[in-house]
Design an enzyme around this catalytic site. Sequence first.
Site, PDB file in Angstrom:
ATOM      1  N   ARG A  45       0.820  -1.213   0.000  1.00 15.87           N
ATOM      2  CA  ARG A  45       0.000   0.000   0.000  1.00 15.87           C
ATOM      3  C   ARG A  45       0.854   1.263   0.000  1.00 15.87           C
ATOM      4  O   ARG A  45       0.445   2.290   0.534  1.00 15.87           O
ATOM      5  CB  ARG A  45      -0.989   0.005   1.165  1.00 15.87           C
ATOM      6  CG  ARG A  45      -1.727  -1.309   1.365  1.00 15.87           C
ATOM      7  CD  ARG A  45      -2.608  -1.700   0.198  1.00 15.87           C
ATOM      8  NE  ARG A  45      -3.724  -0.814  -0.005  1.00 15.87           N
ATOM      9  CZ  ARG A  45      -4.912  -0.945   0.564  1.00 15.87           C
ATOM     10  NH1 ARG A  45      -5.141  -1.936   1.341  1.00 15.87           N
ATOM     11  NH2 ARG A  45      -5.870  -0.114   0.310  1.00 15.87           N
ATOM     12  N   ARG A  55      -6.524  12.553  -6.130  1.00 17.79           N
ATOM     13  CA  ARG A  55      -7.813  11.932  -5.844  1.00 17.79           C
ATOM     14  C   ARG A  55      -8.917  12.909  -5.426  1.00 17.79           C
ATOM     15  O   ARG A  55     -10.060  12.484  -5.261  1.00 17.79           O
ATOM     16  CB  ARG A  55      -7.611  10.842  -4.781  1.00 17.79           C
ATOM     17  CG  ARG A  55      -6.978   9.527  -5.294  1.00 17.79           C
ATOM     18  CD  ARG A  55      -7.957   8.772  -6.174  1.00 17.79           C
ATOM     19  NE  ARG A  55      -9.273   8.860  -5.585  1.00 17.79           N
ATOM     20  CZ  ARG A  55      -9.680   8.182  -4.513  1.00 17.79           C
ATOM     21  NH1 ARG A  55      -8.882   7.298  -3.966  1.00 17.79           N
ATOM     22  NH2 ARG A  55     -10.873   8.357  -4.010  1.00 17.79           N
ATOM     23  N   ASP A 110      -6.806  -1.994  -7.426  1.00 17.60           N
ATOM     24  CA  ASP A 110      -7.399  -2.532  -6.205  1.00 17.60           C
ATOM     25  C   ASP A 110      -7.814  -3.973  -6.483  1.00 17.60           C
ATOM     26  O   ASP A 110      -8.003  -4.357  -7.644  1.00 17.60           O
ATOM     27  CB  ASP A 110      -8.614  -1.713  -5.761  1.00 17.60           C
ATOM     28  CG  ASP A 110      -9.025  -2.091  -4.343  1.00 17.60           C
ATOM     29  OD1 ASP A 110      -8.402  -1.608  -3.392  1.00 17.60           O
ATOM     30  OD2 ASP A 110      -9.942  -2.918  -4.184  1.00 17.60           O
TER      31      ASP A 110
HETATM   32  O1  CP3 Z   1      -0.114  -1.370  -2.568  1.00 21.68           O
HETATM   33  C1  CP3 Z   1      -0.390  -0.357  -3.231  1.00 21.68           C
HETATM   34  O2  CP3 Z   1      -0.052   0.758  -2.870  1.00 21.68           O
HETATM   35  C2  CP3 Z   1      -1.067  -0.519  -4.565  1.00 21.68           C
HETATM   36  C3  CP3 Z   1      -2.453  -0.256  -4.556  1.00 21.68           C
HETATM   37  C4  CP3 Z   1      -3.432  -1.117  -3.773  1.00 21.68           C
HETATM   38  C5  CP3 Z   1      -4.690  -0.603  -3.374  1.00 21.68           C
HETATM   39  N1  CP3 Z   1      -5.423  -1.614  -2.849  1.00 21.68           N
HETATM   40  C6  CP3 Z   1      -5.134   0.777  -3.558  1.00 21.68           C
HETATM   41  C7  CP3 Z   1      -6.194   1.308  -2.679  1.00 21.68           C
HETATM   42  C8  CP3 Z   1      -3.400  -2.455  -3.385  1.00 21.68           C
HETATM   43  C9  CP3 Z   1      -2.281  -3.479  -3.523  1.00 21.68           C
HETATM   44  C10 CP3 Z   1      -4.661  -2.762  -2.820  1.00 21.68           C
HETATM   45  C11 CP3 Z   1      -5.025  -4.099  -2.350  1.00 21.68           C
HETATM   46  C12 CP3 Z   1      -6.215  -4.270  -1.499  1.00 21.68           C
HETATM   47  N2  CP3 Z   1      -7.408  -3.641  -1.578  1.00 21.68           N
HETATM   48  C13 CP3 Z   1      -6.295  -5.253  -0.493  1.00 21.68           C
HETATM   49  C14 CP3 Z   1      -5.203  -6.223  -0.142  1.00 21.68           C
HETATM   50  C15 CP3 Z   1      -4.168  -5.574   0.679  1.00 21.68           C
HETATM   51  C16 CP3 Z   1      -4.563  -5.368   2.105  1.00 21.68           C
HETATM   52  O3  CP3 Z   1      -4.609  -4.202   2.530  1.00 21.68           O
HETATM   53  O4  CP3 Z   1      -4.746  -6.372   2.791  1.00 21.68           O
HETATM   54  C17 CP3 Z   1      -7.567  -5.156   0.099  1.00 21.68           C
HETATM   55  C18 CP3 Z   1      -8.112  -5.983   1.222  1.00 21.68           C
HETATM   56  C19 CP3 Z   1      -8.262  -4.130  -0.616  1.00 21.68           C
HETATM   57  C20 CP3 Z   1      -9.639  -3.688  -0.406  1.00 21.68           C
HETATM   58  C21 CP3 Z   1      -9.695  -2.251  -0.034  1.00 21.68           C
HETATM   59  N3  CP3 Z   1      -9.514  -1.216  -0.923  1.00 21.68           N
HETATM   60  C22 CP3 Z   1      -9.971  -1.692   1.235  1.00 21.68           C
HETATM   61  C23 CP3 Z   1     -10.215  -2.484   2.501  1.00 21.68           C
HETATM   62  C24 CP3 Z   1      -9.941  -0.299   1.092  1.00 21.68           C
HETATM   63  C25 CP3 Z   1     -10.307   0.769   2.111  1.00 21.68           C
HETATM   64  C26 CP3 Z   1      -9.294   0.987   3.122  1.00 21.68           C
HETATM   65  C27 CP3 Z   1      -8.158   1.806   2.562  1.00 21.68           C
HETATM   66  O5  CP3 Z   1      -7.130   1.226   2.277  1.00 21.68           O
HETATM   67  O6  CP3 Z   1      -8.307   3.008   2.458  1.00 21.68           O
HETATM   68  C28 CP3 Z   1      -9.621  -0.031  -0.268  1.00 21.68           C
HETATM   69  C29 CP3 Z   1      -9.439   1.293  -0.911  1.00 21.68           C
HETATM   70  C30 CP3 Z   1      -8.097   1.561  -1.503  1.00 21.68           C
HETATM   71  N4  CP3 Z   1      -7.359   0.699  -2.265  1.00 21.68           N
HETATM   72  C31 CP3 Z   1      -7.403   2.792  -1.415  1.00 21.68           C
HETATM   73  C32 CP3 Z   1      -6.219   2.646  -2.160  1.00 21.68           C
HETATM   74  C33 CP3 Z   1      -5.157   3.663  -2.437  1.00 21.68           C
HETATM   75  C34 CP3 Z   1      -7.884   4.038  -0.687  1.00 21.68           C
HETATM   76  C35 CP3 Z   1      -8.951   4.673  -1.490  1.00 21.68           C
HETATM   77  C36 CP3 Z   1      -8.965   6.126  -1.330  1.00 21.68           C
HETATM   78  O7  CP3 Z   1      -7.912   6.779  -1.284  1.00 21.68           O
HETATM   79  O8  CP3 Z   1     -10.108   6.660  -1.339  1.00 21.68           O
END
Ligand code: CP3
Length: 344
Positions: free
Chosen positions: A26, A39, A75
């Site tokens: 992340r 964003r 994502d």
């Molecule tokens: O690693 C990276 O930086 C690359 C991008 C990436 C995102 N999501 C961008 C994202 C990766 C590898 C993921 C994987 C992801 N997404 C997982 C597996 C990794 C983990 O954390 O266990 C999971 C479970 C998700 C599902 C997900 N997406 C959740 C639970 C959330 C909300 C919580 C959060 O992280 O803010 C997201 C949203 C998300 N995915 C954001 C980003 C940059 C935030 C969205 C925003 O900025 O509005």
Amino acid sequence: MTLTDSALVRACRGQDVPHTPVWFMRQAGRSLPEYRKIRESIGMLESCRRPDLVTEITLQPVRRHRVDAAILYSDIVVPIAAAGVDLDIVPGTGPVVAEPIRAEKDLDRLRPIAAEDVPFVTESVRLLVGELGATPLIGFAGAPFTLASYLIEGGPTRTYTRTKAMMYGEPGRWHALMTRLAGITLSFLRTQIEAGVSAVQLFDSWAGALSESDYREYVLPHSREVLAGLANKDVPRIHFGVGTGVLLRAMADAGADVVGVDWRTPLDQAVKQIGPGHAVQGNLDPAVLFAPWEVVEREARRVLDQGRAAPGHVFNLGHGVLPETDPTVLTRLAELVHEVSGSQ
Ligand code: CP3
């Protein structure tokens, strides 16, 4: 084109390295002000479909922290949206599915996907490989169990009650759903590999909700379908979950080259559980980054020490960067890992 001489790929393969490679799960997004700015005017899923933005956001942490790998900005729900599921990523919550998949007929809402369904991924990877030069790009996907939990629950959950109700109560439907998800995930990872990523990570973030025997019966065959389907591709496969202390061996058995470990299990102990022949990735507690620098340094040195028990170690956090993290601490940490591991 796999960058076989990069520290990341070499460590994944258990080959000697000039320094321990480091990247942060992340790292793209979340804690970076330059990401938040982009964003302000665009939704998460929409931004994932814009190769110009994907390229910029993926490069931001590489420029800032000088990490040894980029991870594609996307994502885990992007391929299931491409497969036809109506969903959104709600800020502060995560993925929310408009109509959860529960009944037999719901399975038909999950079509197989091919590269043509995610043209923005192919284009983003191509642009990034050109920009990154000698820095490898990691592709990724969510594993079938973690994806199934979002689809069945309709959003994030703490208890996995509906997911487990289907798993135990409707095993035929469960395996049919997991088979579809494995197909989608495999196709999505192949698309990224064919476009040029140097390694892939399968995120089974929530597999830690399961016992080892349930994992082996209900989940492992499907994750194996994905990982085994990439075996001939010549890119390292990293397999990661949170709270998976009792599953590490099983997750290696599913076909991983590298096992990702969260902060709860010391890496030397993890190596004993996993058995020979696998590199490890991890595992500094992301919350440690909020402690004074002396503590961060001490803990990072401990992780590096314990990582020496494995044939290869990729330094990372034990889970993703927390949104409130001070990015300057990440930069300093990457520098420390290079210094400490490069001088030995
Ligand atoms: O690693 C990276 O930086 C690359 C991008 C990436 C995102 N999501 C961008 C994202 C990766 C590898 C993921 C994987 C992801 N997404 C997982 C597996 C990794 C983990 O954390 O266990 C999971 C479970 C998700 C599902 C997900 N997406 C959740 C639970 C959330 C909300 C919580 C959060 O992280 O803010 C997201 C949203 C998300 N995915 C954001 C980003 C940059 C935030 C969205 C925003 O900025 O509005």
